[in-house]
Design an enzyme around this catalytic site. Structure first.
Site, PDB file in Angstrom:
ATOM      1  N   HIS A 203       3.629 -51.692 -38.227  1.00 36.43           N
ATOM      2  CA  HIS A 203       2.344 -50.984 -38.349  1.00 36.43           C
ATOM      3  C   HIS A 203       2.415 -49.486 -38.082  1.00 36.43           C
ATOM      4  CE1 HIS A 203       2.314 -51.632 -33.950  1.00 36.43           C
ATOM      5  NE2 HIS A 203       1.545 -50.578 -33.894  1.00 36.43           N
TER       6      HIS A 203
HETATM    7  C1  UD1 Z   1      -3.351 -48.149 -33.165  1.00 36.55           C
HETATM    8  C2  UD1 Z   1      -2.671 -47.158 -32.239  1.00 36.55           C
HETATM    9  C3  UD1 Z   1      -1.216 -47.537 -32.073  1.00 36.55           C
HETATM   10  C4  UD1 Z   1      -1.059 -48.982 -31.647  1.00 36.55           C
HETATM   11  C5  UD1 Z   1      -1.837 -49.901 -32.580  1.00 36.55           C
HETATM   12  C6  UD1 Z   1      -1.813 -51.304 -32.039  1.00 36.55           C
HETATM   13  C7  UD1 Z   1      -3.512 -44.839 -32.308  1.00 36.55           C
HETATM   14  C8  UD1 Z   1      -3.287 -43.492 -32.860  1.00 36.55           C
HETATM   15  N1  UD1 Z   1      -2.705 -45.793 -32.804  1.00 36.55           N
HETATM   16  O1  UD1 Z   1      -2.753 -48.034 -34.442  1.00 36.55           O
HETATM   17  O2  UD1 Z   1      -0.618 -46.715 -31.092  1.00 36.55           O
HETATM   18  O3  UD1 Z   1       0.295 -49.328 -31.673  1.00 36.55           O
HETATM   19  O4  UD1 Z   1      -3.205 -49.463 -32.646  1.00 36.55           O
HETATM   20  O5  UD1 Z   1      -2.100 -52.225 -33.038  1.00 36.55           O
HETATM   21  O6  UD1 Z   1      -4.353 -45.034 -31.474  1.00 36.55           O
HETATM   22  N2  UD1 Z   1      -8.196 -51.464 -39.158  1.00 36.55           N
HETATM   23  C9  UD1 Z   1      -8.924 -52.533 -39.578  1.00 36.55           C
HETATM   24  N3  UD1 Z   1      -9.479 -53.339 -38.630  1.00 36.55           N
HETATM   25  C10 UD1 Z   1      -9.339 -53.133 -37.283  1.00 36.55           C
HETATM   26  C11 UD1 Z   1      -8.588 -52.017 -36.886  1.00 36.55           C
HETATM   27  C12 UD1 Z   1      -8.016 -51.196 -37.831  1.00 36.55           C
HETATM   28  O7  UD1 Z   1      -9.096 -52.774 -40.765  1.00 36.55           O
HETATM   29  O8  UD1 Z   1      -9.868 -53.918 -36.483  1.00 36.55           O
HETATM   30  C13 UD1 Z   1      -7.554 -50.605 -40.198  1.00 36.55           C
HETATM   31  C14 UD1 Z   1      -8.410 -49.410 -40.601  1.00 36.55           C
HETATM   32  O9  UD1 Z   1      -8.208 -49.205 -41.958  1.00 36.55           O
HETATM   33  C15 UD1 Z   1      -7.770 -48.283 -39.829  1.00 36.55           C
HETATM   34  C16 UD1 Z   1      -6.308 -48.693 -39.735  1.00 36.55           C
HETATM   35  O10 UD1 Z   1      -6.327 -50.097 -39.667  1.00 36.55           O
HETATM   36  O11 UD1 Z   1      -7.937 -47.045 -40.459  1.00 36.55           O
HETATM   37  C17 UD1 Z   1      -5.592 -48.120 -38.554  1.00 36.55           C
HETATM   38  O12 UD1 Z   1      -6.277 -48.421 -37.327  1.00 36.55           O
HETATM   39  P1  UD1 Z   1      -6.143 -47.441 -36.064  1.00 36.55           P
HETATM   40  O13 UD1 Z   1      -6.769 -48.070 -34.885  1.00 36.55           O
HETATM   41  O14 UD1 Z   1      -6.559 -46.074 -36.439  1.00 36.55           O
HETATM   42  O15 UD1 Z   1      -4.595 -47.349 -35.865  1.00 36.55           O
HETATM   43  P2  UD1 Z   1      -3.519 -48.506 -35.719  1.00 36.55           P
HETATM   44  O16 UD1 Z   1      -2.545 -48.370 -36.838  1.00 36.55           O
HETATM   45  O17 UD1 Z   1      -4.186 -49.813 -35.514  1.00 36.55           O
HETATM   46  N1  UDP Z   2       0.273 -59.364 -31.317  1.00 34.06           N
HETATM   47  C1  UDP Z   2      -0.543 -60.454 -31.567  1.00 34.06           C
HETATM   48  N2  UDP Z   2      -0.735 -60.828 -32.869  1.00 34.06           N
HETATM   49  C2  UDP Z   2      -0.145 -60.196 -33.910  1.00 34.06           C
HETATM   50  C3  UDP Z   2       0.708 -59.090 -33.637  1.00 34.06           C
HETATM   51  C4  UDP Z   2       0.877 -58.694 -32.334  1.00 34.06           C
HETATM   52  O1  UDP Z   2      -1.083 -61.052 -30.638  1.00 34.06           O
HETATM   53  O2  UDP Z   2      -0.381 -60.598 -35.060  1.00 34.06           O
HETATM   54  C5  UDP Z   2       0.458 -58.941 -29.917  1.00 34.06           C
HETATM   55  C6  UDP Z   2       1.891 -58.916 -29.473  1.00 34.06           C
HETATM   56  O3  UDP Z   2       2.269 -60.190 -29.014  1.00 34.06           O
HETATM   57  C7  UDP Z   2       1.868 -57.868 -28.386  1.00 34.06           C
HETATM   58  C8  UDP Z   2       0.832 -56.884 -28.873  1.00 34.06           C
HETATM   59  O4  UDP Z   2       0.031 -57.595 -29.816  1.00 34.06           O
HETATM   60  O5  UDP Z   2       1.430 -58.422 -27.163  1.00 34.06           O
HETATM   61  C9  UDP Z   2       1.471 -55.692 -29.508  1.00 34.06           C
HETATM   62  O6  UDP Z   2       0.495 -54.930 -30.162  1.00 34.06           O
HETATM   63  P1  UDP Z   2       0.802 -54.014 -31.419  1.00 34.06           P
HETATM   64  O7  UDP Z   2       2.076 -54.415 -32.047  1.00 34.06           O
HETATM   65  O8  UDP Z   2      -0.431 -54.028 -32.254  1.00 34.06           O
HETATM   66  O9  UDP Z   2       0.874 -52.558 -30.782  1.00 34.06           O
HETATM   67  P2  UDP Z   2       1.977 -51.743 -29.947  1.00 34.06           P
HETATM   68  O10 UDP Z   2       2.500 -52.614 -28.872  1.00 34.06           O
HETATM   69  O11 UDP Z   2       3.016 -51.286 -30.909  1.00 34.06           O
HETATM   70  O12 UDP Z   2       1.208 -50.578 -29.446  1.00 34.06           O
END
Ligand code: UD1
Ligand code: UDP
Length: 357
Positions: A203
């Site tokens: 991601h």
């Molecule tokens: C965010 C965090 C990242 C973390 C990740 C965990 C920032 C800058 N990034 O990244 O550090 O590792 O969360 O998963 O804070 N979206 C949906 N539904 C949701 C959430 C997001 O559709 O419930 C889509 C939207 O199109 C959005 C995109 O995902 O624009 C990215 O979501 P965002 O929260 O901005 O960043 P993540 O890539 O999730």
């Molecule tokens: N995770 C989950 N379901 C998924 C993918 C990840 O429950 O489909 C959990 C995973 O086990 C871990 C956490 O989400 O505990 C990690 O989050 P993510 O990879 O979104 O973000 P990051 O750790 O890179 O910030």
């Protein structure tokens, strides 16, 4: 003692769960504020249910947006919430935009800021998380570090605030919840056999937002010659649909499933032969569960897992395929580098010394 927790993204619900519970045991006043950064049921609500977290007291419903818009909305709404409450501590977790907004809002109001998972560094300034964690650390009054490396990073930056090595609350969480790990409904349909599939999550923007990079990763996973379970983050699904609308049929050995809940993820991680990821949390869980991990990044904050031999960095198809096929992975139990499963208790103890007393 009054504590406000700021959470918003999937990994923060997991990091916060043991802390909320440890503070409940001590009878602390707590307010759980969800910024609304993640909002899909499978990115948010499922974790509150599975982790026995209380419903958020407040959902700020910021939703998605550019970094500036999203962080600004959070800052405004978090400030308003904090002004009503004026807690002893505002606790922020990890390195997302919710972390930065929470730390900044609290710091500007002169409230105590505690940062959990403090001191992590990738030294890659193109990552939004690197800005967030550096800035949050420099706002914080209490820096709660998961590893000695994190403590050393902060000392090198000359951070003067209180630094405590407490361990990792994700390790606490896995110890509590592993007995409840649950086989996903699709596992039987896909005929998943323990130790006979790969698990992948991707991601990070530098992997998802560049068409060449994303398609090369999918091609590498396809070429691995083993079934790959791929719980697909909404960002990644959106980019795949945009760059390669036929992605699911092009890669017939990759099962693109929706994001799974924590208990199903633990089952998938524990039973995978090997895990490929760019997630911070998943790298650590692979280590806790003694599963070999290939990190699809040029560097990692969790350097200890690489030094211990359980995690390898790989970018580009050849490197990835070499790592996946490699058979020189360690065996047995990885050394305990992330504490003893009592990080949350130490955090609760550290928070009992209020900053402005
Ligand atoms: C965010 C965090 C990242 C973390 C990740 C965990 C920032 C800058 N990034 O990244 O550090 O590792 O969360 O998963 O804070 N979206 C949906 N539904 C949701 C959430 C997001 O559709 O419930 C889509 C939207 O199109 C959005 C995109 O995902 O624009 C990215 O979501 P965002 O929260 O901005 O960043 P993540 O890539 O999730
Ligand atoms: N995770 C989950 N379901 C998924 C993918 C990840 O429950 O489909 C959990 C995973 O086990 C871990 C956490 O989400 O505990 C990690 O989050 P993510 O990879 O979104 O973000 P990051 O750790 O890179 O910030």
């Amino acid at each position: 003692m009054e504590i406000v927790h700021i959470v918003g993204a999937r990994p923060q619900f997991i990091k916060a769960a043991p802390v909320v519970r440890a503070l409940q045991r001590r009878g602390a006043g707590q307010l759980l504020v969800h910024t609304g950064q993640h909002y899909d049921r499978e990115m948010s609500e499922v974790f509150f249910k599975e982790l026995d977290l209380p419903e958020p007291d407040l959902n700020l419903e910021v939703g998605s947006g550019t970094h500036g818009v999203q962080t600004a909305r959070m800052l405004e709404r978090i400030e308003a919430a904090l002004l009503k409450r004026r807690p002893d501590w505002v606790v922020v977790y990890g390195d997302t935009n919710s972390t930065l907004a929470g730390a900044l809002a609290a710091c500007k109001l002169g409230l105590g800021v505690a940062h959990i998972e403090s001191g992590l560094r990738s030294y890659n300034r193109s990552m939004p998380e690197e800005h967030n964690r550096v800035l949050a650390d420099h706002c914080a009054d209490l820096l709660l570090c998961p590893t000695q490396t994190a403590v050393d990073n902060l000392r090198r930056e000359g951070v003067r605030a209180r630094i405590e090595l407490v361990g990792d609350t994700m390790y606490d969480a896995i110890l509590s919840f592993l007995p409840r790990a649950r086989k996903p409904a699709f596992a039987d349909k896909l005929k998943l056999k323990p130790q006979a599939y790969l698990l992948a999550t991707i991601h990070r923007p530098y992997n998802t937002d560049n068409p060449e990079a994303l398609i090369a990763l999918v091609d590498a996973l396809s070429a691995a010659g083993e079934p790959v379970v791929f719980p697909t983050h909404p960002r990644t699904r959106a980019r795949l649909t945009e760059f390669a609308p036929d992605f699911a049929s092009r890669a017939s050995t990759i099962y693109f499933v929706p994001p799974v809940g924590y208990l199903e993820m633990l089952w998938l991680e524990r039973n995978a032969r090997l895990i490929l990821t760019d997630s911070g949390g998943v790298q650590k869980e692979a280590y806790f569960l003694a599963r070999p991990c290939v990190t699809l990044r040029p560097e990692t904050e969790w350097v200890e897992t690489v030094q211990a031999g359980w995690n390898r960095l790989a970018r580009g198809k050849d490197e990835i395929l070499q790592a996946v096929a490699g058979d020189s992975w360690p065996t047995g139990s990885p050394p305990p580098l992330f504490g003893d499963g009592r990080a949350a208790d130490r955090i609760a103890e550290a928070l009992s010394k209020v900053p402005k007393a």
